[in-house]
Design an enzyme around this catalytic site. Structure first.
Site, mmCIF file in Angstrom:
data_model
loop_
_atom_site.group_PDB
_atom_site.id
_atom_site.type_symbol
_atom_site.label_atom_id
_atom_site.label_comp_id
_atom_site.label_asym_id
_atom_site.label_seq_id
_atom_site.Cartn_x
_atom_site.Cartn_y
_atom_site.Cartn_z
ATOM 1 N N CYS A 170 0.662 -1.157 -0.110
ATOM 2 C CA CYS A 170 0.085 0.095 -0.121
ATOM 3 C C CYS A 170 0.758 1.304 -0.129
ATOM 4 O O CYS A 170 0.420 2.443 -0.177
ATOM 5 C CB CYS A 170 -0.988 -0.004 1.349
ATOM 6 S SG CYS A 170 -1.888 -1.541 1.599
ATOM 7 N N ASP A 226 2.776 2.135 2.415
ATOM 8 C CA ASP A 226 3.236 2.658 3.914
ATOM 9 C C ASP A 226 3.542 1.551 4.597
ATOM 10 O O ASP A 226 2.919 0.529 4.830
ATOM 11 C CB ASP A 226 2.059 3.384 4.402
ATOM 12 C CG ASP A 226 1.855 4.783 3.977
ATOM 13 O OD1 ASP A 226 2.689 5.643 3.958
ATOM 14 O OD2 ASP A 226 0.631 4.901 3.405
ATOM 15 N N CYS A 277 5.466 7.998 2.303
ATOM 16 C CA CYS A 277 5.654 9.396 1.836
ATOM 17 C C CYS A 277 6.211 10.354 2.895
ATOM 18 O O CYS A 277 6.477 9.997 3.848
ATOM 19 C CB CYS A 277 4.428 9.778 1.219
ATOM 20 S SG CYS A 277 3.132 10.016 2.306
ATOM 21 N N CYS A 327 -1.939 8.886 6.842
ATOM 22 C CA CYS A 327 -0.661 8.861 7.392
ATOM 23 C C CYS A 327 -0.385 8.932 8.782
ATOM 24 O O CYS A 327 0.385 8.384 9.628
ATOM 25 C CB CYS A 327 0.496 9.747 6.507
ATOM 26 S SG CYS A 327 0.323 9.606 4.784
#
Lengths: 384, 117
Positions: free
Chosen positions: B27, B29, B52, B96
Site C-alpha cells: 500500500c 506505507d 511518503c 498517514c
C-alpha cells in the site's frame, strides 16, 4: 538556490520567442467569426497556426487540424466523437494498458454506455503486445487508441506496425502523441494514423491549447454542441493567443528538434549511466526505444513522494508514479502494467529534460539522487 | 516539513520493551515503532518508516509527542493530535497520521502484553 527543473512532461515554460510572437493576440484580437477586418485578421492568424501544425506532423492539409483546449479534450473528441458517429460500424473500443488516463476514462465512459472496452497488455519494457492486439481486434473495433510514446516510462511504440494490424482487422487508429511530439519526428501519413492528439504546452507553447488531427474522410461528430467553430467539432470562441502560440511553438520545435533532441539525449544517457550505479536501482521503460529527453527509474525500499520532496530540498524537481503522490492513492497504472509489484511501483522517479537543462547539471543531479536514496533507505524498515 | 527534513528518533532499539508494526509496503506505507519503558514511562522511542513525506513526518512527530509520557498518556494521543502538531495535513494524507499513531498503540500493546507475562 538555482532550480534544476526535470519535470518537463508535467509542465513546460513558454518559449519566450513564442510568447513574443503571440503576445499581440493576448492583448487585443477580434473574433474570427466576425466579418470586419479586425475579426478576419484573427482568422488569418488561426489559419497560419493551423498550417504550422500541419507541417509538424506532415498532415494532408489544413482541414485535418482542429484546435482544442487541451490534449485531454482532443482525446475525448477523438474517442467519443468517432465511437458515437460510427456506432453502426460496431461498439468496441481498445486502448493500450499504459495509455493516458484521458484516453482510458473516455473509453470506460463508453463501456458504461454499452461499448466493449479492452486493454492491450505491454511487455516489461512497455512495448505493446502485438499478438494480443491482433487477438483483441474485431471487425467491430471502431477506435483503437495507442500512445506514440509513454510519458512515465518514455517507451516509444511501433506505431507503423500497430497501424497495419489495426487497419487489417479493425477500423480507426487514434494516437496520443502528447509526450512524443516535438521530441521525435511524427508523420501521420507514413505512420498510418487516423486521429492524433497534440498538446501545446508540450511544445513550449502556452497551456490551454491542444490540437486534434482527423484524417480526411473520417467521420466524427461533436461531443459538445455549440456555435460550430473548428468544423463543428470544438465549439466556443477561439482562444487566439494560445492557438497562435501553439502554432509558433510547433514551428520552432520542428526546426530545432534534431539539434535539441540530440543535445538532450547525451545528457539523458549520462544521467542514466550514473544513476543506475546506485545499488538496487533500475531503469524503467525501454533502454533503447525511448524518448530522447526521458529517464525513469525505480529504487528498492523507498517511496516516490518522499524522493520527490527530498530532491526538492536540493532545488531539483522530478516526478513519481507513487501512490502517495496521486489523488487516488493508487500507484501508477503504467508501472503496474509493465509488471512491477505495488511496492516496486511506489519507488519510482521520472526525469524529463528540456531547454533549461545542460551537461553541467548532471553531477549535481546525480549527487542529489545518491544522497536522497541513501537518506531514505536509512529511514526504511524494509532494509534490515 | 521540518519533521520530514530532520526527522527525530530515527532508528531501532535492540531488545525493546515494546514493538509495533503497521501498514504494508504494497500500500506504500510501512512503519515500525520501538519503545523502551521504565516505570510505565516511555524513556526512549525510535521508528523506521517506508512511505511518503507525510508518513515520515507523522512518525517523527508521534515519537516526539510520546517521549517522556506514561504509556497510558501515550495511548491517548489521537490521530488528530499528530496532524495538528504538524499544522494540519491534506485530507488524503490523514491516513498517514493514523498509521503513526497506530504504530505507537501497537508498540504499547506489545509492552503491556509482555508485562502481563
Amino acid at each position: 538556490m538555482d532550480r534544476i527543473y526535470l519535470d518537463h512532461a508535467s509542465a513546460m515554460p513558454i518559449d519566450t520567442r513564442v510568447f513574443e510572437f503571440a503576445k499581440p493576440y493576448l492583448i487585443d484580437s477580434g473574433n474570427p467569426s466576425s466579418l470586419y477586418e479586425f475579426g478576419q485578421d484573427a482568422k488569418v492568424a488561426i489559419e497560419d497556426s493551423r498550417r504550422k501544425i500541419v507541417d509538424l506532423i506532415n498532415a494532408e492539409n489544413e482541414k485535418t487540424i482542429i484546435f482544442t483546449g487541451s490534449a485531454t479534450e482532443s482525446n475525448n473528441i477523438a474517442i467519443r466523437g468517432t465511437a458515437y458517429r460510427n456506432i453502426k460500424e460496431g461498439k468496441e473500443v481498445l486502448s493500450s494498458a499504459i495509455d493516458h488516463i484521458s484516453v482510458i476514462n473516455p473509453m470506460k465512459d463508453l463501456q458504461k454506455n454499452g461499448w466493449i472496452f479492452n486493454t492491450i497488455p505491454v511487455d516489461s519494457n512497455g512495448i505493446i503486445d502485438l499478438s494480443q492486439l491482433e487477438k483483441l481486434l474485431t471487425k467491430n473495433t471502431v477506435v483503437t487508441s495507442i500512445m506514440y510514446a509513454n510519458n512515465e516510462i518514455g517507451t516509444i511504440e511501433p506505431i507503423k506496425e500497430i497501424s497495419e494490424i489495426v487497419h487489417d482487422k479493425g477500423k480507426y487508429l487514434h494516437v496520443d502523441a502528447t509526450a512524443a511530439a516535438g521530441r521525435i519526428p511524427i508523420d501521420v501519413q507514413k505512420d498510418g494514423i487516423d486521429l492524433l492528439t497534440l498538446s501545446s504546452n508540450d511544445l513550449y507553447g502556452p497551456r490551454g491549447a491542444g490540437a486534434l488531427y482527423v484524417k480526411p474522410g473520417l467521420k466524427i461528430q461533436s461531443i459538445m454542441p455549440g456555435g460550430g467553430q473548428e468544423r463543428g467539432l470544438r465549439s466556443g470562441t477561439e482562444n487566439i493567443f494560445v492557438i497562435v502560440g501553439m502554432g509558433e511553438a510547433a514551428r520552432i520545435t520542428k526546426n530545432e528538434m534534431d539539434t535539441e533532441s540530440n543535445r538532450l539525449l547525451k545528457i539523458r544517457d549520462k544521467l542514466i549511466s550514473e544513476i543506475i550505479k546506485i545499488d538496487e536501482t533500475y531503469l524503467t521503460g525501454h533502454p533503447k526505444k525511448r524518448l530522447p529527453h526521458h529517464a525513469s527509474f525505480r529504487f528498492s525500499y523507498i517511496e516516490g513522494e518522499s524522493i520527490l520532496l527530498n530532491m526538492d530540498m536540493y532545488g531539483i524537481q522530478i516526478a513519481t508514479g507513487s501512490a502517495c503522490s496521486s489523488k487516488t492513492l493508487e500507484p501508477s497504472h503504467v508501472l503496474l502494467a509493465i509488471g512491477l509489484k505495488h511496492e516496486e511501483a511506489h519507488g519510482s522517479m521520472v526525469m524529463t529534460l528540456g531547454h533549461s537543462n545542460n551537461m553541467n547539471q548532471v553531477q549535481k543531479i546525480v549527487k542529489a539522487v545518491g544522497e536522497t536514496v541513501s537518506r531514505l533507505r536509512k529511514l526504511s524498515p524494509l532494509i534490515k | 516539513m521540518d519533521h520530514f527534513t530532520n526527522p527525530r528518533n530515527v532508528g531501532i532499539i535492540e531488545n525493546p520493551d515494546g514493538y509495533g508494526k503497521v501498514g504494508n509496503p504494497v500500500c506504500g506505507d510501512l512503519m515500525e515503532m520501538y519503545i523502551k519503558v521504565e516505570n510505565d514511562v516511555i524513556k526512549d522511542i525510535k521508528f523506521k518508516t517506508f512511505g511518503c513525506g507525510s508518513a515520515i513526518a507523522t512518525s517523527s512527530m508521534v515519537t516526539e509527542i510520546a517521549m517522556g509520557k506514561t504509556v497510558d498518556e501515550a495511548l491517548k494521543i489521537t490521530r488528530n493530535d499528530v496532524a495538528n502538531e504538524l499544522d494540519g495535513l491534506p485530507p488524503q494524507k490523514m491516513h498517514c497520521s493514523n498509521l503513526a499513531a497506530d504504530a505507537l498503540y501497537e508498540a504499547i500493546k506489545d509492552y503491556k502484553n509482555k508485562k502481563k507475562k
